[in-house]
Write an enzyme that holds these catalytic residues in place. Structure first.
Site, PDB file in Angstrom:
ATOM      1  N   PHE A 149       9.002  -4.079  -1.637  1.00  0.00           N
ATOM      2  CA  PHE A 149       9.655  -5.379  -1.075  1.00  0.00           C
ATOM      3  C   PHE A 149       8.571  -6.527  -0.753  1.00  0.00           C
ATOM      4  O   PHE A 149       8.890  -7.642  -0.447  1.00  0.00           O
ATOM      5  CB  PHE A 149      10.095  -4.861   0.400  1.00  0.00           C
ATOM      6  CG  PHE A 149       8.769  -4.658   1.380  1.00  0.00           C
ATOM      7  CD1 PHE A 149       8.489  -5.887   2.132  1.00  0.00           C
ATOM      8  CD2 PHE A 149       8.213  -3.557   1.519  1.00  0.00           C
ATOM      9  CE1 PHE A 149       7.184  -5.576   3.140  1.00  0.00           C
ATOM     10  CE2 PHE A 149       7.002  -3.262   2.420  1.00  0.00           C
ATOM     11  CZ  PHE A 149       6.836  -4.442   3.284  1.00  0.00           C
ATOM     12  N   CYS A 281      -0.837  -4.921  -1.182  1.00  0.00           N
ATOM     13  CA  CYS A 281      -1.301  -3.857  -1.496  1.00  0.00           C
ATOM     14  C   CYS A 281      -2.846  -4.267  -1.923  1.00  0.00           C
ATOM     15  O   CYS A 281      -3.725  -3.191  -2.044  1.00  0.00           O
ATOM     16  CB  CYS A 281      -1.003  -3.346  -3.018  1.00  0.00           C
ATOM     17  SG  CYS A 281      -1.055  -4.729  -4.413  1.00  0.00           S
TER      18      CYS A 281
HETATM   19  P1  NAD Z   1       8.650   1.850  -1.587  1.00  0.00           P
HETATM   20  O1  NAD Z   1       7.913   3.003  -2.397  1.00  0.00           O
HETATM   21  O2  NAD Z   1       9.240   2.369  -0.605  1.00  0.00           O
HETATM   22  O3  NAD Z   1       9.692   1.351  -2.628  1.00  0.00           O
HETATM   23  C1  NAD Z   1       9.521   0.694  -3.837  1.00  0.00           C
HETATM   24  C2  NAD Z   1      10.774   0.930  -4.829  1.00  0.00           C
HETATM   25  O4  NAD Z   1      11.005   2.195  -4.846  1.00  0.00           O
HETATM   26  C3  NAD Z   1      11.849   0.343  -4.310  1.00  0.00           C
HETATM   27  O5  NAD Z   1      12.630  -0.393  -5.184  1.00  0.00           O
HETATM   28  C4  NAD Z   1      12.783   1.294  -3.626  1.00  0.00           C
HETATM   29  O6  NAD Z   1      13.842   0.944  -3.557  1.00  0.00           O
HETATM   30  C5  NAD Z   1      12.154   2.429  -4.519  1.00  0.00           C
HETATM   31  N1  NAD Z   1      12.464   3.589  -3.846  1.00  0.00           N
HETATM   32  C6  NAD Z   1      12.297   4.020  -2.421  1.00  0.00           C
HETATM   33  N2  NAD Z   1      12.305   5.240  -2.078  1.00  0.00           N
HETATM   34  C7  NAD Z   1      12.746   5.798  -3.165  1.00  0.00           C
HETATM   35  C8  NAD Z   1      13.149   7.081  -3.624  1.00  0.00           C
HETATM   36  N3  NAD Z   1      12.993   8.029  -2.711  1.00  0.00           N
HETATM   37  N4  NAD Z   1      13.474   7.461  -4.776  1.00  0.00           N
HETATM   38  C9  NAD Z   1      13.443   6.518  -5.838  1.00  0.00           C
HETATM   39  N5  NAD Z   1      13.223   5.250  -5.482  1.00  0.00           N
HETATM   40  C10 NAD Z   1      12.637   4.880  -4.338  1.00  0.00           C
HETATM   41  O7  NAD Z   1       7.491   0.785  -1.309  1.00  0.00           O
HETATM   42  P2  NAD Z   1       7.910  -0.402  -0.380  1.00  0.00           P
HETATM   43  O8  NAD Z   1       7.720  -0.133   1.048  1.00  0.00           O
HETATM   44  O9  NAD Z   1       8.979  -1.332  -1.022  1.00  0.00           O
HETATM   45  O10 NAD Z   1       6.438  -1.352  -0.663  1.00  0.00           O
HETATM   46  C11 NAD Z   1       5.072  -1.271  -0.250  1.00  0.00           C
HETATM   47  C12 NAD Z   1       4.505  -0.114  -1.018  1.00  0.00           C
HETATM   48  O11 NAD Z   1       4.122  -0.719  -2.242  1.00  0.00           O
HETATM   49  C13 NAD Z   1       2.886  -0.113  -0.394  1.00  0.00           C
HETATM   50  O12 NAD Z   1       2.518   1.245  -0.478  1.00  0.00           O
HETATM   51  C14 NAD Z   1       1.987  -1.232  -1.396  1.00  0.00           C
HETATM   52  O13 NAD Z   1       0.628  -0.789  -1.195  1.00  0.00           O
HETATM   53  C15 NAD Z   1       2.549  -0.784  -2.625  1.00  0.00           C
HETATM   54  N6  NAD Z   1       2.481  -1.903  -3.613  1.00  0.00           N
HETATM   55  C16 NAD Z   1       1.481  -1.568  -4.413  1.00  0.00           C
HETATM   56  C17 NAD Z   1       1.016  -2.721  -5.351  1.00  0.00           C
HETATM   57  C18 NAD Z   1       0.173  -2.355  -6.577  1.00  0.00           C
HETATM   58  O14 NAD Z   1       0.077  -3.133  -7.567  1.00  0.00           O
HETATM   59  N7  NAD Z   1      -0.483  -1.430  -6.472  1.00  0.00           N
HETATM   60  C19 NAD Z   1       1.654  -3.926  -5.199  1.00  0.00           C
HETATM   61  C20 NAD Z   1       2.526  -4.106  -4.373  1.00  0.00           C
HETATM   62  C21 NAD Z   1       2.760  -3.113  -3.507  1.00  0.00           C
END
Ligand code: NAD
Length: 498
Positions: A149, A281
């Site tokens: 998100f 992140c």
């Molecule tokens: P999230 O893991 O909740 O969701 C990411 C994606 O996975 C979404 O599209 C979501 O629909 C999907 N998803 C969620 N739960 C799932 C499940 N149980 N099974 C399958 N798919 C699922 O992450 P978020 O809250 O959207 O984003 C924030 C996180 O992303 C933070 O931990 C942040 O550090 C990380 N992030 C990392 C980077 C990087 O490059 N390392 C960049 C941006 C964000």
């Protein structure tokens, strides 16, 4: 109520699964739209559309594919203000920050414009008698991206632009919390001349993701999000024979050496710690001053700066940061702060009770600053993803190198110092993927690669830059002999070039 469907085969379609998720306005806490959550059948239809369209796109010469990227850049430039407003209204980041989100995505599209050059192979003429040896890069076929998100423009573009430019068809599964910008990006690509079916957006949750992970027609999956989901996607995608890269959570440290310019370090810490409400992140969530004197001086300078942060609605140009994305996330961040107090950290600025007049139901939280955090505390070990900065006091430089190196996350780290020897030694030894020197958020530019280490990144290749071309293509190596008529008789030993 506005309904957000899917973008499949070049058309915006309403969802048919009967399942929906709420899209909130983080400023008011109200539901502003509902997003369709795709069924397996809907994702399969997107995959089929992609598979049908991909061979002709792969056969389109790379210069023509690049022209679609150039045209997209023209279109998105005209629409940046409107897109930033849409992004900010679902995410809660300020308009200026939303423009930055779009800009960092656009830069990867600019990089992808160079695809005719980037996909050039390698050639060794005369590798043997009449023999030439060459390697060419070919697209994988249908590939997918699952995105978080917190950067609803940047990360979808990081994934889709290089993949498409290389001749693949792409299925994007964006975050269900702020799906409108990814949908508009897909429409803009169509307006730019991308053939129908080459970029599809399926909104959804685990059901959509699991379909992507298990369908044999999908060759590669790129993921960005939290670490537990990254690990799940990496393991499941690999078990189904796909090429997978996953980028996870973070706990980014900023080391402040005794010789650092403290005012510069404080500016960097408030910007990188609290910008976008800490929902990045690459946010700095741990400050590591070296030595008691540095720590005392840093804390004294930080406290008034954190107390005076301007928290406001996302469309307020004066706001330093806006609301958190959802009420559930706000509560999670507040719980972490409660836990930190219970664990014995010293909460020197407490933003938990912050209320914004006129926006009492919005997801706002004041800046929080913890001093005397220790490595055994949960608030140090886990990613909070909110406007909370922890100070861990290091006795000496060696301890300051050890802290980020031994932390289970390894996304970004930075050091503030005026000493070149220290900076060089630090960048060489620290066990983290992206390093800043007097630079708090070292997100590399599009023509380098982005990726964390340890529990922040899974897979062999990074995002954007040359690695993105490697990730979205496979290498074919050809050994050719001309003239073909050379008669050497049957050879029963492995061919060598003698
Ligand atoms: P999230 O893991 O909740 O969701 C990411 C994606 O996975 C979404 O599209 C979501 O629909 C999907 N998803 C969620 N739960 C799932 C499940 N149980 N099974 C399958 N798919 C699922 O992450 P978020 O809250 O959207 O984003 C924030 C996180 O992303 C933070 O931990 C942040 O550090 C990380 N992030 C990392 C980077 C990087 O490059 N390392 C960049 C941006 C964000």
């Amino acid at each position: 109520m506005r309904e957000i469907g899917h973008f499949i085969g070049g058309k915006t379609l309403a969802g048919t699964s009967g399942r929906f998720g709420d899209v909130f306005n983080p400023n008011t806490g109200e539901v502003q739209a509902r997003v369709a959550l795709a069924s397996t059948a809907e994702v399969e239809s997107a995959i089929q559309n992609a598979q049908n369209a991909q061979p002709a796109w792969a056969a389109t010469n790379p210069q023509r594919r690049a022209r679609v990227m150039f045209k997209f850049l023209e279109l998105i430039a005209k629409e940046t203000d409107a897109l930033a407003a849409l992004l900010s209204s679902e995410h809660g980041k300020t308009l200026a920050d939303a423009k930055g989100d779009i800009q960092r995505g656009v830069e990867v599209v600019e990089f992808a414009c160079g695809v005719p050059h980037l996909m050039k192979g390698e050639y060794s003429g005369g590798a043997g008698p009449g023999i030439d040896l060459y390697s060419i890069r070919q697209p994988l076929g249908v590939v997918a991206g699952i995105t978080p998100f917190n950067f609803p423009a940047m990360i979808p573009l990081w994934k889709a632009a290089p993949a498409i430019a290389c001749g693949n068809a792409f299925i994007l599964k964006p975050s269900e919390r702020d799906p409108s910008v990814p949908m508009r990006i897909a429409e803009l690509f169509m307006e730019a001349g991308l053939p129908a079916g080459i970029l599809n957006v399926v909104n959804g949750d685990k059901e959509a993701v699991d379909t992507i992970l298990t369908d044999p027609r999908i060759m590669a999956v790129g993921f960005v999000g939290s670490t537990p989901i990254a690990q799940y996607i990496y393991a499941t995608g690999c078990a189904h024979g796909k090429r997978v890269q996953c980028f996870g959570g973070a706990k980014n440290h900023m080391i402040v050496m005794p010789d650092a310019d403290l005012d510069q370090a404080v500016d960097a810490l408030v910007g990188a710690g609290y910008g976008s409400a800490g929902e990045r992140c690459m946010a700095v969530s741990v400050a590591v001053p070296v030595g008691q004197k540095t720590a005392d001086a840093l804390v004294q300078k930080l406290i008034p700066r954190v107390e005076s942060l301007k928290v406001g609605p996302s469309n307020d140009p004066q706001a330093d940061y806006g609301p958190l994305v959802t009420k559930a996330h706000l509560n999670k961040v507040r719980d972490y702060v409660d836990l930190g107090v219970k664990e014995g950290a010293k909460l020197v600025v407490d933003g938990r009770g912050f209320k914004l007049q006129g926006y009492e139901n919005g997801n706002f939280m004041g800046g929080c600053l913890f001093d005397e955090v220790t490595p055994d505390m949960t608030i140090y070990k886990e990613e909070i993803f909110g406007p909370v900065l922890s100070i861990v006091r290091a006795r000496d430089y060696e301890e300051a190198v050890r802290l980020p190196s031994e932390h289970e996350y390894g996304n970004g780290v930075s050091i503030f110092t005026r000493d070149g020897d220290t900076a060089r030694d630090f960048t060489d030894r620290v066990n983290v993927g992206m390093v800043g020197v007097n630079f708090a958020i070292p997100v590399p530019l599009a023509y380098h690669t982005f990726g964390g280490w340890k529990k922040s990144g899974f897979g062999d290749l990074n995002q954007h830059g040359p690695d993105s071309i490697r990730f979205y293509t496979k290498t074919k190596t050809v050994t050719a002999r001309w003239p073909s008529g050379t008669k050497e008789g049957a050879e029963f030993v492995i061919p060598t070039m003698r």
